[in-house]
Design a protein around this motif. Structure first.
Motif, PDB file in Angstrom:
ATOM      1  N   UNK A 114       0.832  -1.195   0.000  1.00  0.00           N
ATOM      2  CA  UNK A 114       0.000   0.000   0.000  1.00  0.00           C
ATOM      3  C   UNK A 114       0.872   1.253   0.000  1.00  0.00           C
ATOM      4  N   UNK A 119       0.584   6.668  -5.727  1.00  0.00           N
ATOM      5  CA  UNK A 119      -0.228   7.838  -5.383  1.00  0.00           C
ATOM      6  C   UNK A 119      -0.470   8.022  -3.888  1.00  0.00           C
ATOM      7  N   UNK A 130       3.456   3.862  11.809  1.00  0.00           N
ATOM      8  CA  UNK A 130       3.589   2.412  11.825  1.00  0.00           C
ATOM      9  C   UNK A 130       4.809   1.952  12.616  1.00  0.00           C
ATOM     10  N   UNK A 133       5.228   1.782  17.434  1.00  0.00           N
ATOM     11  CA  UNK A 133       5.162   0.675  18.399  1.00  0.00           C
ATOM     12  C   UNK A 133       6.519   0.036  18.646  1.00  0.00           C
ATOM     13  N   UNK A 144      -0.140  -2.112  28.977  1.00  0.00           N
ATOM     14  CA  UNK A 144      -1.301  -1.574  28.261  1.00  0.00           C
ATOM     15  C   UNK A 144      -2.165  -2.700  27.681  1.00  0.00           C
ATOM     16  N   UNK A 187       1.637  -6.397  16.813  1.00  0.00           N
ATOM     17  CA  UNK A 187       1.486  -4.943  16.915  1.00  0.00           C
ATOM     18  C   UNK A 187       2.854  -4.263  16.907  1.00  0.00           C
TER      19      UNK A 187
ATOM     20  N   UNK B   6      -9.333   3.606  -6.305  1.00  0.00           N
ATOM     21  CA  UNK B   6      -8.201   2.836  -5.781  1.00  0.00           C
ATOM     22  C   UNK B   6      -7.493   3.610  -4.677  1.00  0.00           C
ATOM     23  N   UNK B   7      -7.275   4.882  -4.948  1.00  0.00           N
ATOM     24  CA  UNK B   7      -6.565   5.720  -3.990  1.00  0.00           C
ATOM     25  C   UNK B   7      -7.341   5.842  -2.687  1.00  0.00           C
ATOM     26  N   UNK B  10      -7.087   2.594  -0.806  1.00  0.00           N
ATOM     27  CA  UNK B  10      -5.730   2.508  -0.285  1.00  0.00           C
ATOM     28  C   UNK B  10      -5.577   3.283   1.014  1.00  0.00           C
ATOM     29  N   UNK B  11      -6.133   4.510   0.977  1.00  0.00           N
ATOM     30  CA  UNK B  11      -6.003   5.333   2.167  1.00  0.00           C
ATOM     31  C   UNK B  11      -6.821   4.786   3.328  1.00  0.00           C
ATOM     32  N   UNK B  13      -7.360   1.594   3.884  1.00  0.00           N
ATOM     33  CA  UNK B  13      -6.554   0.480   4.387  1.00  0.00           C
ATOM     34  C   UNK B  13      -5.420   0.980   5.265  1.00  0.00           C
ATOM     35  N   UNK B  14      -4.694   1.969   4.765  1.00  0.00           N
ATOM     36  CA  UNK B  14      -3.559   2.507   5.521  1.00  0.00           C
ATOM     37  C   UNK B  14      -4.014   3.164   6.817  1.00  0.00           C
ATOM     38  N   UNK B  15      -5.154   3.838   6.749  1.00  0.00           N
ATOM     39  CA  UNK B  15      -5.638   4.553   7.932  1.00  0.00           C
ATOM     40  C   UNK B  15      -6.066   3.568   9.021  1.00  0.00           C
ATOM     41  N   UNK B  17      -4.836   0.596   9.518  1.00  0.00           N
ATOM     42  CA  UNK B  17      -3.581   0.108  10.085  1.00  0.00           C
ATOM     43  C   UNK B  17      -2.970   1.115  11.044  1.00  0.00           C
ATOM     44  N   UNK B  18      -2.992   2.367  10.618  1.00  0.00           N
ATOM     45  CA  UNK B  18      -2.411   3.422  11.436  1.00  0.00           C
ATOM     46  C   UNK B  18      -3.159   3.557  12.764  1.00  0.00           C
ATOM     47  N   UNK B  21      -2.112   0.941  15.073  1.00  0.00           N
ATOM     48  CA  UNK B  21      -0.772   1.233  15.593  1.00  0.00           C
ATOM     49  C   UNK B  21      -0.823   2.277  16.698  1.00  0.00           C
ATOM     50  N   UNK B  22      -1.685   3.262  16.533  1.00  0.00           N
ATOM     51  CA  UNK B  22      -1.694   4.412  17.429  1.00  0.00           C
ATOM     52  C   UNK B  22      -2.594   4.183  18.651  1.00  0.00           C
ATOM     53  N   UNK B  23      -3.646   3.357  18.471  1.00  0.00           N
ATOM     54  CA  UNK B  23      -4.658   3.259  19.521  1.00  0.00           C
ATOM     55  C   UNK B  23      -4.094   2.961  20.911  1.00  0.00           C
ATOM     56  N   UNK B  24      -3.211   1.969  21.074  1.00  0.00           N
ATOM     57  CA  UNK B  24      -2.706   1.698  22.432  1.00  0.00           C
ATOM     58  C   UNK B  24      -2.071   2.913  23.105  1.00  0.00           C
ATOM     59  N   UNK B  25      -1.459   3.795  22.314  1.00  0.00           N
ATOM     60  CA  UNK B  25      -0.880   5.012  22.901  1.00  0.00           C
ATOM     61  C   UNK B  25      -1.988   5.928  23.406  1.00  0.00           C
ATOM     62  N   UNK B  27      -5.008   4.992  24.234  1.00  0.00           N
ATOM     63  CA  UNK B  27      -5.641   4.286  25.342  1.00  0.00           C
ATOM     64  C   UNK B  27      -4.837   4.469  26.630  1.00  0.00           C
TER      65      UNK B  27
END
Lengths: 320, 274
Positions: A114, A119, A130, A133, A144, A187, B6-7, B10-11, B13-15, B17-18, B21-25, B27
């Motif tokens: 991705x 783009x 990403x 962690x 946590x 994670x 597509x774009x 894509x965003x 999907x990436x969001x 994932x992000x 990644x960020x949620x535990x912080x 929380x």
């Protein structure tokens, strides 16, 4: 190194004193270079090499770390191989390794793809998010995630209840705690591996894809015939590092569930077992033997990994 | 228009994932501002409360947080400075000088990276006990103050970026070995050093198993060990444990955000090279 005089000399006996002097003086002339690189070798000899040799000796001793050592023959090894707890720990470690590594590497590959799309904007922003962690301490992460997987009022149980399901005592169940540990590993490491795959993807020359396109290859075809073969060394690298890391999992289960790996013992990994036997129960000789057992396991797994990556997917493809 | 869809996908999907990644912080931050009963309440409180200062106050009451903080800072800084010095000296020497046995010594160095560290957990501890280093920071700092990865990393960089002509010019000007290292090479090696330094510092800051074994006196605890013992003891005052966790995590996150861009590309480059 390329001194023909010196190379020819050893055949001639006895060695003339003049030559001895010249080798010594050659070494002496480079004394500063040797001195500059010496700290590493000295440290490795004391804190790397010697402990390995010493642990071999120790593994044949019975010792509580304070009193006298006594020779114990192969009893430590015999005990290890017949202790169900040891095999339990081996099994737990392998299960956690599989639960975590397989989804982690797939997720990492997906994220890398991705991010590699032409783009994508804010690529740097995503990469930082990403990767975050990975720099966070494992103890903090375990604390946590402990509240997320908590037996009674954890976040996850709340989500289950929302869906009309009953709460699960995650940390008391064998598979529950293994899942919790695996989720933490995923994670923490998926983003790291994604960044590495991304670098690998970006190092594949785009000419290859253009040529394939001209030849009428589909996206799927170029994925399997260009991307995967070119990425193979990097996949192998991530697989090896995840194997070595996976075999050494300790902090997650220890902080999450204590020195026994939880009520069910599902979080008792090999290193946790080693730590408990050696440093909680003070069986030092036995701990050394377990270290060797772990070494053999890691060696076997690394070899299997190598074979797996080299064999499998390449067969029948005329790439390269 | 297909690219547009597509774009967007894509965003999304990436969001997602992000977000994961960020949620535990997030929380962690939310929990640190709540009471213990809030943390374990159904439905969970997903927004910030008002207890942060209170929780932090209780952290300071129950553990010597600043003591642990300074211990960690001291150990991590000492490790980093020593690693930078010894690794750059050796890496520079391997890259730019010729001496008998160099190839063999370098191969040996690479081979040591394969040596499994956990194997020697028990004997290493025994050696520390023999040296009288158990319970001291020496045991955390000295064994790792020159390492194969760092020497390899600096050597790669020095080979590409330190011009031999510059060293020759330095020699003509009368620079000895140490001057060439300190005045000519080190300034050029700075980018490689900053990555190695950050990498070492983060690793030392987060280290847990070895300090757990070595540190016997509470006053010498590093943050990770102090945090784990806090977590084990105060089950009933969990908001305090969480606040301590937050305090232990913040310095490193700030450091990382500060250096992240370069650090991440160096990590990737390191993996590709090896």
């Amino acid at each position: 190194m390329g001194n023909p005089m010196l190379n020819a000399e050893p055949a001639r006996a006895p060695v003339p004193p003049r030559l001895k002097g010249s080798l010594a003086s050659r070494l002496w002339r480079h004394r500063k270079e040797y001195l500059a690189i010496s700290p590493f070798y000295i440290l490795f000899a004391i804190f790397g090499l010697f402990p390995i040799a010493f642990s071999m000796y120790l593994s044949f001793q019975k010792w509580d770390g304070i009193g006298r050592m006594s020779y114990n023959g192969v009893n430590n090894y015999r005990f290890m191989l017949t202790d169900p707890e040891f095999w339990r720990a081996v099994g737990n470690t392998l299960l956690i390794w599989i639960y975590s590594t397989v989804p982690m590497l797939f997720l990492a590959l997906a994220v890398a793809f991705l991010l590699n799309s032409s783009f994508v904007r804010f690529r740097t922003f995503y990469r930082i998010g990403y990767f975050m962690p990975n720099v966070t301490s494992l103890v903090a992460v375990a604390i946590v995630f402990g509240t997320i997987f908590s037996n009674n009022y954890g976040l996850l149980n709340y989500v289950l209840n929302l869906m009309g399901l009953n709460s699960i005592e995650w940390l008391n169940k064998t598979w529950g705690i293994q899942l919790a540990v695996s989720v933490m590993v995923i994670w923490r490491w998926a983003g790291y591996n994604a960044i590495i795959y991304l670098a690998g993807l970006q190092s594949i020359p785009s000419v290859l894809y253009e040529a394939a396109k001209i030849d009428g290859a589909s996206t799927v075809q170029s994925f399997f015939r260009i991307t995967i073969p070119n990425l193979r060394p990097i996949i192998l690298f991530t697989l090896i590092t995840s194997t070595i890391g996976g075999m050494q999992i300790f902090t997650e289960p220890q902080v999450l569930a204590g020195n026994d790996g939880g009520v069910s013992g599902g979080g008792l990994t090999i290193v946790l077992y080693l730590y408990r036997e050696a440093f909680i129960h003070n069986y030092f000789g036995y701990g050394a033997a377990v270290g060797w057992g772990m070494f053999v396991l890691i060696a076997i797994f690394s070899i299997v990994n190598g074979l797996f990556v080299q064999g499998g997917p390449t067969r029948g493809q005329g790439v390269k | 228009m297909a690219t547009r869809t597509k774009s967007v996908l894509l965003h999304i999907g990436l969001a997602i994932g992000l977000l994961i990644s960020i949620f535990p912080f997030y929380w962690l931050l939310v929990m640190a501002t709540r009471t213990t009963s809030d943390i374990y309440s159904f439905p969970p409180k997903l927004w910030f409360g008002t207890q942060l200062l209170d929780n932090i106050g209780r952290v300071f009451d129950n553990v010597d947080f600043f003591g642990a903080f300074w211990n960690t800072l001291f150990v991590a800084s000492a490790c980093t400075l020593l690693v930078l010095f010894f690794d750059s000296l050796a890496g520079f020497t391997f890259a730019k000088f010729d001496f008998p046995g160099k190839k063999m010594l370098f191969v040996l160095l690479l081979a040591t990276m394969m040596a499994p560290s956990q194997l020697s957990l028990v004997p290493s501890f025994v050696i520390m006990a023999k040296f009288g280093w158990v319970g001291t920071f020496k045991a955390l700092i000295i064994p790792g103050m020159a390492n194969a990865f760092g020497i390899f990393w600096i050597r790669q960089y020095a080979q590409e970026s330190v011009p031999s002509e510059l060293l020759d010019a330095g020699r003509i000007d009368g620079c000895g070995f140490l001057r060439l290292y300190w005045n000519v090479a080190l300034p050029i090696l700075r980018p490689a050093l900053s990555f190695l330094g950050a990498f070492t510092f983060i690793g030392a800051w987060n280290d847990y198993l070895w300090p757990l074994i070595i540190l016997t006196d509470e006053r010498k605890y590093t943050l990770q060990v102090a945090l784990a013992s806090l977590n084990g003891i105060y089950v009933t005052d969990y908001s305090m444990v969480i606040a301590g966790t937050l305090l232990a995590v913040i310095p490193l996150i700030l450091l990382f955000l500060f250096i992240s861009k370069q650090f991440i590309s160096d990590i990737a480059a390191g993996a590709i090279k090896s």
